[in-house]
Design an enzyme around this catalytic site. Structure first.
Site, PDB file in Angstrom:
ATOM      1  N   MET A 174      -8.162   9.801   9.650  1.00 12.30           N
ATOM      2  CA  MET A 174      -8.604  10.232   8.311  1.00 12.30           C
ATOM      3  C   MET A 174      -9.573  11.289   8.696  1.00 12.30           C
ATOM      4  SD  MET A 174      -9.437   6.556   6.420  1.00 12.30           S
ATOM      5  CE  MET A 174      -9.656   5.438   7.772  1.00 12.30           C
ATOM      6  N   LYS A 211      -4.038   3.536  -2.509  1.00 12.82           N
ATOM      7  CA  LYS A 211      -4.047   5.026  -3.031  1.00 12.82           C
ATOM      8  C   LYS A 211      -3.520   5.818  -1.820  1.00 12.82           C
ATOM      9  CE  LYS A 211      -8.774   5.154  -0.543  1.00 12.82           C
ATOM     10  NZ  LYS A 211     -10.106   5.646  -0.512  1.00 12.82           N
ATOM     11  N   ASP A 228       0.849  -1.336  -0.072  1.00  9.89           N
ATOM     12  CA  ASP A 228      -0.018  -0.070  -0.041  1.00  9.89           C
ATOM     13  C   ASP A 228       0.814   1.220  -0.153  1.00  9.89           C
ATOM     14  OD1 ASP A 228      -2.463  -1.017   0.050  1.00  9.89           O
ATOM     15  OD2 ASP A 228      -2.775  -0.776   2.250  1.00  9.89           O
TER      16      ASP A 228
HETATM   17  N1  SAH Z   1      -3.950   0.601   9.058  1.00  8.66           N
HETATM   18  C1  SAH Z   1      -3.525   2.149   9.359  1.00  8.66           C
HETATM   19  C2  SAH Z   1      -4.418   3.206   9.150  1.00  8.66           C
HETATM   20  C3  SAH Z   1      -5.229   3.276   7.815  1.00  8.66           C
HETATM   21  S1  SAH Z   1      -6.141   4.413   7.481  1.00  8.66           S
HETATM   22  C4  SAH Z   1      -2.829   2.212  10.777  1.00  8.66           C
HETATM   23  O1  SAH Z   1      -3.294   1.301  11.748  1.00  8.66           O
HETATM   24  O2  SAH Z   1      -2.269   3.077  10.931  1.00  8.66           O
HETATM   25  C5  SAH Z   1      -5.211   5.726   6.965  1.00  8.66           C
HETATM   26  C6  SAH Z   1      -5.148   6.925   8.046  1.00  8.66           C
HETATM   27  O3  SAH Z   1      -4.092   6.616   9.113  1.00  8.66           O
HETATM   28  C7  SAH Z   1      -4.773   8.282   7.614  1.00  8.66           C
HETATM   29  O4  SAH Z   1      -5.695   9.046   7.039  1.00  8.66           O
HETATM   30  C8  SAH Z   1      -4.271   8.987   8.887  1.00  8.66           C
HETATM   31  O5  SAH Z   1      -5.331   9.274   9.517  1.00  8.66           O
HETATM   32  C9  SAH Z   1      -3.496   7.600   9.348  1.00  8.66           C
HETATM   33  N2  SAH Z   1      -2.239   7.409   9.223  1.00  8.66           N
HETATM   34  C10 SAH Z   1      -1.656   6.481   8.729  1.00  8.66           C
HETATM   35  N3  SAH Z   1      -0.251   6.588   8.737  1.00  8.66           N
HETATM   36  C11 SAH Z   1       0.080   7.583   9.529  1.00  8.66           C
HETATM   37  C12 SAH Z   1       1.158   8.517   9.803  1.00  8.66           C
HETATM   38  N4  SAH Z   1       2.483   8.191   9.648  1.00  8.66           N
HETATM   39  N5  SAH Z   1       1.215   9.539  10.484  1.00  8.66           N
HETATM   40  C13 SAH Z   1      -0.167  10.108  10.908  1.00  8.66           C
HETATM   41  N6  SAH Z   1      -1.290   9.372  10.621  1.00  8.66           N
HETATM   42  C14 SAH Z   1      -1.212   8.408   9.918  1.00  8.66           C
END
Ligand code: SAH
Length: 247
Positions: A168, A56, A35
Site C-alpha cells: 500500500m 474495496k 474481496d
Molecule cells: N493480504 C494481502 C495484502 C492486502 S493489502 C496479501 O497478503 O497480499 C493490499 C495491498 O497488497 C495492495 O495495496 C498492494 O500493496 C498489495 N497487493 C495485493 N495484491 C497485489 C498484487 N497482485 N501485486 C502487487 N501488490 C499487491
C-alpha cells in the site's frame, strides 16, 4: 459440512498459486464472500456456492467491516459453511486476525488458510530473492497506510538492514523515500516496484531510493503494487539468481 468460517488466502492473483486447502474449502462452501483483489478465476473451484462480493479497491467505498462480520455470523447461524476469500494471505494486512477474533468471541468455528502474500509472489516473479546469503539476512513486511495515519519508525527500518517489502505504498512514495533517507538509508539503495504481481499484466520498475518517486511517475505505477527496497533488488542480483535457477 458443519457451519463454520474459513478465512482463506487466495494468493496474489495467479490461480495456480492457490493452495490445495483453499481449493477444498471452496469446494465445500455454501457461501463465498470475496474481496475485490481476489482473482475471480479461483471461483471455478466452487461447486455450489453463492458468491457475495465485498471489499474495496483503491479509494472506492468499502463494504463496512461491521457489515461483513454480521453477514458471516448470519450465514453460520443458518448452518452454512462460509468461505471468506481474501487476496494474498488473510493475516498479512488482510484483517484476518480481526475477523477471526470477532467470530470466535461469538462462538463461531474459524479456520485460517494461508495464501501466498503479494510481496513474496512479486519478488519471486521478478527474480528478487528476499533473503540472500551475504546480502540480506532478513525481510520486513510493512504497510505504508495506517487507519490513524500514525507513522512507522522508518529510521529503525533503515538501520535494521533487512529487505523491506512495502504494501500500500504507491500513494506514499515521496514520504517513504524521504523517511528512509532521513533514517540513514543509502540513496542508491535498489528498489523494485512490482504492479499486479503474478498476473499476466504484471509490470516491474527498477529504480533506486532517491529517484523512486520520479521513476514511478514516469512508469505510471498503479495500485496494487509492492515495493521491494534492499540490495537484493539490484538488477545484478536478479541476473545471478536467474542464472542459478537455470543452471
Ligand atoms: N493480504 C494481502 C495484502 C492486502 S493489502 C496479501 O497478503 O497480499 C493490499 C495491498 O497488497 C495492495 O495495496 C498492494 O500493496 C498489495 N497487493 C495485493 N495484491 C497485489 C498484487 N497482485 N501485486 C502487487 N501488490 C499487491
Amino acid at each position: 459440512m458443519n457451519a463454520k468460517v474459513w478465512l482463506v488466502g487466495a494468493g496474489p492473483g495467479d490461480p495456480e498459486l492457490l493452495t490445495l486447502k483453499a481449493v477444498r474449502a471452496l469446494r465445500e462452501a455454501d457461501v463465498v464472500l470475496i474481496d475485490d483483489l481476489v482473482n475471480p478465476a479461483v471461483l471455478e473451484h466452487c461447486t455450489n456456492a453463492r458468491v457475495v462480493t465485498v471489499g474495496k479497491r483503491g479509494g472506492c467505498r468499502s463494504t463496512p467491516q461491521d457489515f461483513i462480520h454480521r453477514l458471516m455470523l448470519r450465514y453460520t447461524r443458518q448452518g452454512k459453511c462460509v468461505v471468506r476469500l481474501k487476496g494474498g494471505d488473510p493475516c498479512i494486512f488482510g484483517r484476518g486476525g480481526e475477523e477471526a477474533m470477532w467470530l470466535r468471541e461469538r462462538g463461531v468455528e474459524v479456520e485460517l488458510v494461508n495464501g501466498i502474500t503479494a510481496g513474496l509472489a512479486g519478488a519471486t516473479n521478478c527474480a528478487v530473492p528476499l533473503t540472500l546469503r551475504g546480502v540480506s539476512r532478513g525481510v520486513t513486511l510493512v504497510t505504508a497506510h495506517t487507519q490513524d495515519d500514525s507513522s512507522l519508525n522508518w529510521r529503525a527500518l533503515a538501520e535494521g538492514g533487512t529487505t523491506l517489502v512495502v504494501y500500500m505504498g504507491v500513494a506514499k512514495l515521496e514520504e517513504i523515500c524521504q523517511q528512509l533517507l532521513d533514517g540513514g538509508m543509502a540513496a542508491d539503495m535498489p528498489v523494485a516496484m512490482i504492479e499486479n504481481a503474478s498476473l499476466p499484466q504484471q509490470r516491474e520498475c527498477r529504480s533506486a531510493l532517491w529517484r523512486m518517486h520520479e521513476d514511478a511517475q514516469a512508469f505510471a505505477l498503479k495500485s496494487p503494487a509492492i515495493l521491494v527496497i534492499g540490495r537484493v533488488a539490484a538488477p545484478g542480483q536478479a541476473a545471478c539468481l536467474a542464472q542459478a535457477v537455470s543452471a
